[in-house]
Design an enzyme around this catalytic site. Structure first.
Site, PDB file in Angstrom:
ATOM      1  N   ASP A 136       0.878  -1.173   0.000  1.00  0.00           N
ATOM      2  CA  ASP A 136       0.000   0.000   0.000  1.00  0.00           C
ATOM      3  C   ASP A 136       0.914   1.220   0.000  1.00  0.00           C
ATOM      4  OD1 ASP A 136      -1.660   2.122   0.525  1.00  0.00           O
ATOM      5  OD2 ASP A 136      -2.391   1.380   2.449  1.00  0.00           O
TER       6      ASP A 136
ATOM      7  N   LYS B 106       2.721  11.323  -3.380  1.00  0.00           N
ATOM      8  CA  LYS B 106       1.701  10.619  -4.170  1.00  0.00           C
ATOM      9  C   LYS B 106       0.762  11.600  -4.875  1.00  0.00           C
ATOM     10  CE  LYS B 106      -1.701   6.892  -3.538  1.00  0.00           C
ATOM     11  NZ  LYS B 106      -2.261   6.001  -2.484  1.00  0.00           N
TER      12      LYS B 106
ATOM     13  N   GLU C 213      -7.360   0.511  -4.455  1.00  0.00           N
ATOM     14  CA  GLU C 213      -7.341   0.441  -2.990  1.00  0.00           C
ATOM     15  C   GLU C 213      -8.662  -0.028  -2.368  1.00  0.00           C
ATOM     16  OE1 GLU C 213      -5.746   4.305  -2.131  1.00  0.00           O
ATOM     17  OE2 GLU C 213      -3.777   3.706  -2.880  1.00  0.00           O
TER      18      GLU C 213
ATOM     19  N   ASP D 168     -13.181   5.265   1.201  1.00  0.00           N
ATOM     20  CA  ASP D 168     -11.739   5.320   1.431  1.00  0.00           C
ATOM     21  C   ASP D 168     -11.263   6.773   1.378  1.00  0.00           C
ATOM     22  OD1 ASP D 168      -8.992   5.202   1.369  1.00  0.00           O
ATOM     23  OD2 ASP D 168      -8.859   3.773  -0.278  1.00  0.00           O
TER      24      ASP D 168
END
Lengths: 225, 708
Positions: B25, B95, B204, B226
C-alpha cells in the site's frame, strides 16, 4: 457461427465459439472474425443460457460469475502466454455478453441481431453486408419526443425545480416500462402464427433508446443536488 | 544470497514456499507491506510486516541530505523527524504529484500557498510543461515524484526482505481507484525503478473489500469509503460465489486529510497574524512557519480525533497515547498551539500543549469540524453517483430506487478516524461502518491476498476479483465532441468498436485522439494519445469507413487500433500517456462533470446540430450541382430557400431552429432524392449512395434529437 472446431489441446470437437473445451476444460481461442460475416455471436450461448427475453437476473449473474472463475486471466497467472491470451480474449467477450444481456433493452436488441436485424448506431461495415435501411421512426413518435424534450428543458431552465423533473422522469419511466413489456410480448410471440412483424418489434426497441437518453438527461440533472 | 549456500535438502523446501510476492500500500501519508504465507493454522491470513521502528507503518516521507548525492536518502520516521527543520529537502505526500506536470493545479496550489518554498518548487520557471513535476532540492538537485516514490518502494522491499529473511521480486501495488492512466503509469514506473516486478496495480477500495470479505467470509453488497491523506475513493462491490465484483467506483483524486490539515493551518496562520497585530506576514513567505502550521494542524487533528475515539472505546485507537482524563480535557477546552515565539535557527515549532488557559490559538473540536465540514461533504456527491451507477440503494434512501440493497460500509484510510467523517458516512448511507480491521492496514492486507492469487501455485484463498474502468474512454469527433466507446464502470478486460466516417470529400487521413473523462467536450477531458490513420482512399464525404477499436486489458491498460475498411490500412498503439498534465484537467474533470451536465448537453446539441447542418448543406449543394436538371424551377427555388434558412439557423446559438431547418430541408428534398435515386438506378451506378445520404439525414436528425 455454428460450425465445429477442434480443441487446440486435446483435439475434441466443440462448437466453434465455445469458450471452453468440454472434454479437457481448456480455454479456447476466440474464432477470428471473417470479412463479410456478421460480428454477431450468440451471447446467450456463451453463458449457456436460453435464448430468451425473459432472462432471470440471478441466473445471469450466477452464470457470469461461474464462467469468470474459469476464464479470467488472473486464473492463468502461471499458464503459457498463449493460454493467457485466450483467457484475455474470452473474458473480454464474456464481459461484453454480460453487459449486453443484463439490460433488458440491450438484450432485446441482441435478440433482433440474432435474427439479422441491426438497429442503426453500432452499424456493421456497409460494404461487406447488405446495406440496411436505417430504421425510420414515425413522424408522430418523433414529434411526441420533441415535445417531451421541450418540457424537460423547460423544467430545467424554467425553474420547475427537481420536483417537475422527477415528475417528467417518472412519466417517462412508465412509458419505458410499458414499451419494454410490449417488446417482451412481441419477442415471445415472434414465431407464432399471426405474430408482429420483426420491423414493428425493431421500431418499439428503437423507441427504448429515445426513452433511455431522455432519462439519462433527466437523471443527470438530478445528480447535481 | 544467504539461501544459495543452504543445505540441498533445506533449499528444496525453501523453493516450494520461497517465492513470496508483496502486497504494497503506497500511501500518501504512510506505506505498508503485507504478505500471505502458508501458516500452521492453515488460515493463510495476510499479515503486515513490521518495517519501521517496530511499526507496520512507514511514513511516506523521503529526506535527501543536502549536498550528498551519494548517500541513500532517508525514508520513514527518520525522514519525517526532519520535516520541520529541513522542509525543502524532505518530501512528503509525493503521491499527490504522481503523473502530474509542472503546471498542474496541485503544484500551483502548493506553490502559491503553504509549500511555496518549504516544498521545493518545480524546476525553476521551466516552460516545459509537458514533463513531470520536479522537486528542486536546496543543493540544486531535482527529484521527480516517481523517483521519490521509488525510494519509498525500495525501502519497503529491503525491509520486507529483512523481515522475511528472503529476497523478494514481485509485488502488487495499490492505487486509488480514481487514479487516471498517467498516475497509474507513474506508479508502475516507480515500482520498476525500485527493482520490483509489478504484477498488478490494484484499486485500494477493492483491496480493502478483499481483505474484509475474506475476514468475514461474508456475501453481499458493500460500499468502501476510502478517505486517505490525499485521495478519496468510493467503490460499490458485490461479494458472491467466490467472486468480488466491483460494480462502480467514484471519487476525487485530490481530496484527503492533507486538505483538512491545510484548512486548519491556514486558519492558524491567520489567527497568529491577527494575534501578533504586526503587519501580517505574506502567506507562504516563511516556509518553516508554514510547515510548522501544517505539522501543528495535523497533530491537532489527530489528537482531537484520538480523544473522541478513546472516549467512545473505539478498538483502533492507540490507548497509550492519551489518558481518559486528558481526552476529556482535550474535548472540553480544545488544544493550544504556538507558531511564532521562537528564536531564529532553533526548532520553530512546538507540539500543541494542553492548557486550560485560552490564548489566541486555541482550537476546539467544534472549530476544527466547522473548518473541514465543507471538504468532508464534498465526498457525498461521489457516493451518490457510485450507488446509482451500481444500481444499489442504501438504507438512507440514497442511490437507485428499487435497486439492490446495500449490506455494509467499510471504512478505509486514516482520515476515516475523524469523528465528523464517521458521522457523515453513517448519515449518507444510513449504516454504521464496519471497523473490525485496522483501517490503516486493510489495503495492504488485500494487496497481499491478490499477490498470492497471482503467484502461488495453490493460492491460500480461492477468489477472483473483477474490476472496472474508473473513467470513460473515448475519441474526439467532429466539432470537438468526445464520443465514449467504453463507459466508466465497465468490467475489465473490455473492448469496444465503432465505425467513423470522413467529413470532407477526398479526405485521406483521420486524426485519432483518445480521451478519458465524463465530459461531453474533448477540451474538458484528459487527452491520452493522438495518432493519424493515413492512406484512406479518396471518397466522397461520409463514404469511407474507419473502424476504431479500444481494448482494455486486465491491468487497465488501453490499446487502440484504427482500420480503414476498404483498403485495410490500419494503425494501432498502446496508450502510454506522458506524465505531464498541461493544466488542471483532472480536477476539472472530477469536480465539474456533474455541475456542468446541462451546459455540456446544450453545447453538445448545438455543435451536433451545426456539424449536421454543414454536412447536409454540402451534400445538398453537391446534388443540386450534379442533378439540378431534375428539378422544376419552382422546386429548385423551394430547396434553395430551405438551404438558406438552414444557413441562417446555423449562425445562431440555439440548436432547435437548426434542427427544424434540417427537417424542413429534409422534407423539401425528399422528392428530389427519389428522382436522383431513380436516375442512379437507370445509370446502373452506385445507386444506394443517395439512398444512404437520405437515410443519414433522418438518422442524424434523430441523433440531434438526442439519440445515438
Amino acid at each position: 457461427m455454428n460450425g465445429q472446431a477442434a480443441c487446440w489441446s486435446c483435439g475434441a470437437a466443440h462448437r466453434v465459439d465455445a469458450p471452453l473445451c468440454e472434454a479437457c476444460g481448456k480455454v479456447q481461442p476466440v474464432p477470428p472474425h471473417r470479412p463479410g460475416e456478421a460480428r454477431t455471436s450468440d451471447k446467450f450461448a456463451m453463458l449457456a443460457l436460453p435464448r430468451s427475453f425473459d432472462l432471470d437476473d440471478e441466473a445471469l449473474s450466477t452464470a457470469f460469475r461461474a464462467l469468470s472463475r474459469k476464464l479470467h486471466p488472473d486464473r492463468f497467472a502461471r499458464a503459457t502466454p498463449q493460454e493467457r491470451r485466450f483467457a484475455l480474449e474470452q473474458t473480454t467477450r464474456l464481459n461484453d455478453a454480460h453487459r449486453t444481456l443484463r439490460t433488458p433493452a440491450k438484450r432485446a436488441e441482441h435478440l433482433l441481431e440474432l435474427r439479422g436485424i441491426h438497429l442503426a448506431g453500432e452499424r456493421e461495415s456497409a460494404h461487406q453486408l447488405p446495406v440496411q435501411q436505417p430504421l425510420q421512426m414515425s413522424m408522430e413518435f418523433l414529434e411526441e419526443m420533441m415535445e417531451e424534450r421541450e418540457a424537460l428543458l423547460e423544467a430545467k431552465h424554467g425553474g420547475g425545480g427537481a420536483e417537475a423533473i422527477a415528475k417528467l422522469a417518472a412519466a417517462m419511466e412508465l412509458k419505458q416500462a410499458t414499451t419494454l413489456a410490449r417488446v417482451g410480448e412481441m419477442l415471445r410471440g415472434l414465431d407464432a402464427p399471426g405474430a408482429a412483424s420483426i420491423e414493428s418489434v425493431a421500431e418499439q426497441i428503437a423507441r427504448l433508446r429515445y426513452y433511455e437518453r431522455y432519462l439519462d438527461e433527466a437523471h443527470g440533472r438530478g445528480a447535481e443536488g | 544470497m544467504l539461501f544459495e549456500i543452504a543445505e540441498p535438502g533445506a533449499s528444496r523446501t525453501k523453493e516450494a514456499c520461497a517465492v513470496v510476492a508483496l502486497g504494497i500500500d503506497l500511501g500518501t501519508t504512510n506505506s505498508l507491506v503485507a504478505v500471505v504465507q502458508a501458516d500452521e493454522a492453515g488460515s493463510g491470513a495476510p499479515r503486515c510486516l513490521s518495517i519501521d521502528e517496530g511499526s507496520a507503518l512507514l511514513p511516506s516521507v523521503v529526506h535527501y541530505a543536502s549536498g550528498s548525492s551519494d548517500t541513500q536518502p532517508l525514508v520513514g520516521r527518520a525522514a519525517r523527524r526532519l520535516l520541520a527543520s529541513s522542509p525543502r529537502d524532505t518530501l512528503a505526500s509525493v503521491k499527490r504529484f504522481m503523473g502530474k506536470s509542472g503546471s498542474d493545479a496541485e503544484t500551483r496550489r502548493l506553490t502559491s500557498y503553504e509549500f511555496a518554498k518549504p516544498l521545493p518548487a518545480q524546476s525553476g520557471a521551466s516552460s516545459d510543461d509537458s514533463g513531470s513535476v520536479r522537486f528542486l532540492l536546496s543543493d540544486g538537485r531535482e527529484v521527480t515524484p516517481v523517483e521519490a516514490s521509488a525510494e519509498i518502494l525500495r525501502t519497503l522491499k529491503s525491509r520486507a526482505e529483512e523481515a522475511l529473511g528472503q529476497s523478494v521480486k514481485q509485488a502488487v501495488i495499490t492505487v486509488p481507484a480514481y487514479f487516471d492512466d498517467a498516475q497509474r503509469q507513474a506508479t508502475k514506473d516507480a515500482g520498476r525503478l525500485a527493482g520490483l516486478d509489478v504484477l498488478r496495480l490494484l484499486n485500494e477500495p477493492t483491496a480493502a473489500a478483499l481483505a474484509y470479505g475474506l475476514d468475514k467470509k461474508s456475501q453481499g453488497t458493500f460500499a468502501v469509503y476510502d478517505l486517505g491523506g490525499g485521495t478519496f475513493d468510493v467503490s460499490i462491490l458485490e461479494l458472491k460465489d467466490g467472486v468480488f465484483e466491483v460494480k462502480s467506483v467514484g471519487g476525487d483524486s485530490a481530496l484527503g486529510g492533507d486538505d483538512f490539515d491545510r484548512a486548519l493551518a491556514t486558519h492558524l496562520l491567520a489567527q497568529a497574524d491577527a494575534a501578533r497585530s504586526s503587519a501580517p506576514s505574506k502567506a507562504g513567505s516563511d516556509p518553516k512557519r508554514t510547515r510548522a502550521a501544517i505539522v501543528a494542524a495535523r497533530e491537532i487533528k489527530e489528537k482531537l480525533s484520538n480523544a473522541q475515539l478513546l472516549l467512545s472505546d473505539d478498538p483502533t485507537v492507540n490507548a497509550e497515547s492519551l489518558t481518559r482524563e486528558e481526552a476529556e480535557r482535550v474535548l472540553d477546552v480544545g488544544l493550544v498551539v504556538s507558531l511564532d515565539d521562537t528564536q531564529p535557527g532553533e526548532q520553530q515549532f512546538r507540539p500543541p500543549i494542553l492548557r486550560s488557559a485560552a490564548p489566541a490559538l486555541r482550537v476546539t473540536m467544534a472549530n476544527f469540524e466547522s473548518l473541514v465540514r465543507p471538504l468532508v461533504e464534498r465526498t457525498g456527491a461521489a457516493c451518490k453517483r457510485a450507488l446509482e451507477d451500481a444500481g444499489v440503494r442504501a438504507p438512507s434512501g440514497l442511490g437507485k430506487d428499487g435497486g439492490r440493497k446495500l449490506d455494509g460500509v467499510i471504512l478505509v484510510g486514516g482520515s476515516t478516524r475523524l469523528p465528523l467523517v464517521r458521522r457523515y458516512v453513517a448519515e449518507i448511507f444510513g449504516l454504521e461502518a464496519l471497523r473490525d480491521l485496522n483501517p490503516d492496514e486493510v489495503v495492504a492486507l488485500g494487496a497481499a491476498v491478490q499477490a498470492d492469487l497471482l503467484t502461488a501455485e495453490t493460492p491460500q484463498h480461492d477468489v477472483l476479483l473483477l474490476d472496472v474502468t474508473p473513467l470513460s474512454l473515448g475519441l474526439e469527433t467532429m466539432g470537438g465532441l468526445a464520443e465514449k466507446l467504453i463507459q466508466r464502470n465497465t468490467t475489465i478486460p473490455a473492448s469496444a468498436g465503432q465505425e467513423f466516417t470522413t467529413f470532407a470529400d477526398g479526405q485521406n487521413g483521420m486524426d485519432i485522439h483518445v480521451v478519458q473523462g465524463e465530459r461531453e467536450l474533448v477540451q474538458d477531458c484528459r487527452s491520452l494519445a493522438r495518432f493519424t490513420l493515413s492512406g484512406i482512399p479518396p471518397l466522397p464525404a461520409g463514404m469511407a469507413r474507419v473502424r476504431v477499436e479500444f481494448r482494455v486489458d486486465a491491468d487497465g491498460i488501453l490499446s487502440v487500433s484504427a482500420r480503414e475498411m476498404f483498403t485495410g490500412v490500419s494503425q494501432s498503439i498502446v496508450v502510454k500517456p506522458a506524465h505531464g498534465l498541461t493544466d488542471d484537467e483532472v480536477e476539472r474533470m472530477l469536480l465539474s462533470s456533474i455541475e456542468n451536465a446541462q451546459q455540456d448537453l446544450d453545447a453538445r446539441m448545438l455543435i451536433d446540430a451545426r456539424v449536421e447542418a454543414q454536412r447536409i448543406q454540402r451534400a445538398t449543394e453537391k446534388q443540386l450541382e450534379e442533378n439540378g436538371d431534375l428539378l422544376e424551377a419552382s422546386e429548385r427555388k423551394q430547396i434553395d430557400e430551405a438551404v438558406a434558412r438552414l444557413t441562417a439557423a446555423g449562425a445562431g446559438q440555439a440548436h432547435r431552429p437548426i434542427l427544424d431547418a434540417i427537417e424542413k430541408l429534409d422534407r423539401q428534398s425528399k422528392e428530389f432524392a427519389e428522382r436522383i435515386m431513380n436516375r442512379g438506378i437507370e445509370r446502373a451506378l452506385k445507386g444506394h449512395s443517395v439512398d444512404e445520404f437520405h437515410g443519414q439525414i433522418g438518422a442524424h436528425a434523430k441523433k440531434a434529437l438526442g439519440v445515438e
